[in-house]
Enzyme design. Sequence first.
Site, PDB file in Angstrom:
ATOM      1  N   LYS A 121       1.266   4.269  -0.860  1.00  0.00           N
ATOM      2  CA  LYS A 121       1.313   4.985  -2.140  1.00  0.00           C
ATOM      3  C   LYS A 121       1.419   4.042  -3.333  1.00  0.00           C
ATOM      4  CE  LYS A 121       4.919   7.460  -0.940  1.00  0.00           C
ATOM      5  NZ  LYS A 121       5.032   7.219   0.506  1.00  0.00           N
ATOM      6  N   THR A 122       2.352   3.101  -3.233  1.00  0.00           N
ATOM      7  CA  THR A 122       2.579   2.207  -4.363  1.00  0.00           C
ATOM      8  C   THR A 122       1.340   1.374  -4.669  1.00  0.00           C
ATOM      9  OG1 THR A 122       4.961   2.094  -3.953  1.00  0.00           O
ATOM     10  CG2 THR A 122       3.985   0.288  -5.206  1.00  0.00           C
ATOM     11  N   GLU A 165       3.008   8.269  -8.159  1.00  0.00           N
ATOM     12  CA  GLU A 165       3.308   8.206  -6.734  1.00  0.00           C
ATOM     13  C   GLU A 165       4.005   9.515  -6.355  1.00  0.00           C
ATOM     14  OE1 GLU A 165       5.711   5.008  -4.056  1.00  0.00           O
ATOM     15  OE2 GLU A 165       4.678   4.255  -5.815  1.00  0.00           O
TER      16      GLU A 165
END
Length: 475
Positions: A121-122, A165
Amino acid sequence: MKPGLPTAMERPHFIGIGGAGMSGIAKILAQRGAQVAGSDSRDSETAQALRAHGATVHIGHAAGHLAADSTCVVVSSAIRADNPELARAAELGIPVVHRSDALAALMDGLRPIAVAGTHGKTTTTSMLAVSLSALGLDPSYAIGGDLDAPGSNAHHGEGDIFVAEADESDRTFHKYSPQVAIILNAELDHHANYASIEEIYESFETFVGKVVPGGTLVVAHGQEGAAEIARRVAGREGLTVVTYGEEEDADVRITKITPRGLTSEVTVVLDGRMLTFTVSVPGRHYAHNAVAALAAGVALGIPAHNLASALGKYTGVKRRLQLKGEAAGVQVIDSYAHHPTEMTADLEAIRGAVRGGTSHAEGVGGDSRILVVFQPHLFSRTQELGKEMGRALALADASVVLDIYPAREDPIPGITSELIIAAARSAGADVTAEHDKAAVADIIAGMAKPGDLVLTMGAGDVTDLGPAILARLSS
């Protein structure tokens, strides 16, 4: 006040303001004109960066830190119910807002892209933030890690896109209503909140159900969990599903990934056109993340060739295979990987870079070894996935395994790092157990030789060891 600042957040107080997710929201609110205050257990560069934006940051938690005129108190799922500032908020009748609700409010009126998945995600959110910024679109974004300097995890932009996110760990990603949702993968994790993979799938289904009518779901075609969610939501009215991957029938098909040291060259076919661009981090999984970002941007109407070129501007995010430095011919790289899939992916990426040489130093390759310092994260995760973590460490030439980093959890009887160590040794790994984190720099200095790569790995404070290892190698 700048437009888009909710009235209830004119004077917010954040408990745990220095956290990755909390600090980003606090920064955006400060940039929008809010009088931000908060507290954290320790001072940090992130706290200092928030002060530079006008925020008041207290160190330690005490009832007196909460101003009586605060309009709300923002908390994350990590804040315990007995926190003195939380108790004081109840006495004063100040509303308590969860971090996810605050973030959802900041997205109102914009075109949100919400990036979800058990891993990646990051990185994917960062790729979108950097590339959209490079195109002059000035997006707002909230990322779970710093791009470069402390406090670079968030930004209030003047554009109409908000990249965020979307955290599945506590189901708070159900609060968002994105125009584009990305699901990179779905695997069993966060065992304190999910009892089965079926619960994970149901949670991601709920997330997809929040996509606005006419919106788009970008989903990994070749990942089992993501593909299962795509099957479950297929045919939903008002939802366009775009798949990406190396499979022939993927909507955005990856035809080639060429490793070039610690970078990759990626070729995709999208709408019948072939595009080739550079991803400035190594590994197949990061190439897939970049293609997910490409598909999401195209779904918002951004020309594919422009975005593909801009994705090359992304040079990594802190703790995602981040080069910390080199000393005595040894590179030290930091990895946030803490789930077996992430560990395997990062170790395979580094192995590929070692085999092909790297862009950072001469002499890496050939007989070079990968030395890992691994710190397990959470007792519950180790209980469920410790054996798989151990097997992942077999991809390293040698490993040092630390005690479990508890984060928000209390110990579980009988669950220690020994579970991982035993599994690693059964898989043929060379593993050293170490209870004293301060001893690691000496241990690694005694093991490493010129040309080796040292990988500090885990989601806890193992990241702090990089500078110490470099200093010891230098001496």
